[in-house]
Design a protein around this motif. Structure first.
Motif: not given
Length: 318
Positions: A180-188, A300-315
């Motif tokens: 996901s964008a969050f995990v990739y960005n966080f660790w990078v 579709p938007v995943d309401r349980t695990a939104p990315d930042v910004p809240v956008m379409p589901n990364d999966k």
């Protein structure tokens, strides 16, 4: 307007927001008097701090990565840290126009890398758009190119920084198919910041003692060009090919030069103003026809695990 067109317009709007956001980076860096490696380090650490409130939602993915994924994250982070170190240093030696113009080499390097590693196709309109943007970028810096002394050193540092960020983009394109964008960005961002911290320790640069104004600049760099720029572009790598995303840097000389003219008093000629419009036209052509094999779909938007910004589901797969 159908769902596919809405998604397309959303991507284009976010792309433009990202270009404007990264254009503020050079201005903030010029305002700071701290060592560039310290500025870059705190820029990234503060970005991680701002991301922490969402980390709990990604706790499973954050720590369940393969050895190969950790290795690629490390290389991507080191490349990003090196890019910031080299490019930000160039801004201390030359003007904003000259420093940012060399970033126009990035999409060429990324396009070549995408072809060799991912077999990403290009078309005539993409090449025309890239050519227009590069020619416009050269015109913007035409009044400031220097072939000797301090400015030449700044130019070389900017070119090396461009090579580093191209490596970062290519690795990111591969990893964003898996993470996901969050995990990739966080660790990078964390790895890049830590590599810069180690550099600062070796160089003996202080970590504290900076004026409140400097901390404000560090925070602005974290929010504007990093979260609304680099994070957003890394998110877009899932849906637009790497060469198209990297074309964003060709819009940066336009807005950065205008901001430098308004806020820093750096001169800009009528030729450079006209070149700005030429660049924007080239960038539009490239992103309009440059999605390659990456299909833009209604997601579709995943309401349980939104990315930042809240956008379409990364999966969702491409």
């Amino acid at each position: 307007m159908n769902a596919k067109q809405k998604s397309s317009h959303t991507f284009e709007l976010l792309y433009i927001i990202g270009i404007i956001a990264i254009s503020f980076s050079s201005i903030f860096i010029k305002w700071s008097t701290a060592e560039v490696s310290v500025v870059a380090m705190y820029r990234l650490y503060l970005t991680n701090l701002l991301m922490l409130p969402l980390a709990w939602r990604y706790r499973n993915e954050l720590f369940h990565l393969s050895a190969r994924q950790w290795s690629m994250l490390a290389w991507s982070g080191i490349a990003l840290g090196l890019h910031f170190l080299l490019w930000m240093a160039s801004l201390r030696l030359t003007t904003v126009a000259s420093s940012t113009v060399f970033l126009s080499l990035e999409p060429i390097l990324v396009m070549l890398g995408s072809y060799f590693f991912f077999r990403t196709k290009t078309n005539r309109m993409m090449i025309i758009g890239m050519g227009m943007a590069i020619l416009g970028s050269l015109a913007i810096a035409s009044g400031d190119f220097k072939l000797s002394g301090q400015a030449l050193t700044g130019d070389v540092l900017s070119i090396l920084g461009t090579v580093a960020v191209s490596v970062h983009m290519l690795i990111g394109k591969h990893l964003r198919e898996q993470l996901s964008a969050f995990v990739y960005n966080f660790w990078v961002f964390m790895i890049a910041a830590t590599s810069l911290a180690l550099y600062n320790i070796v160089q003996g640069y202080p970590f504290t003692g900076y004026a409140p104004r400097e901390w404000g600049i560090f925070l602005l760099l974290a929010i504007v060009p990093t979260l609304f720029g680099h994070y957003l572009f890394n998110w877009l790598l899932k849906y637009i090919n790497a060469a198209a995303v990297s074309m964003a840097v060709l819009g940066e000389p336009v807005f950065s030069s205008l901001l430098a003219w308004m806020l820093l008093g750096e001169k800009l000629t009528p030729l450079q103003f006209g070149a700005g419009a030429f660049i924007l036209a080239g960038v539009w052509l490239f992103i309009r026809y440059g999605r390659g094999d990456n299909k833009v779909v209604e997601l579709p938007v995943d309401r349980t695990a939104p990315d930042v910004p809240v956008m379409p589901n990364d999966k969702i797969a491409n």
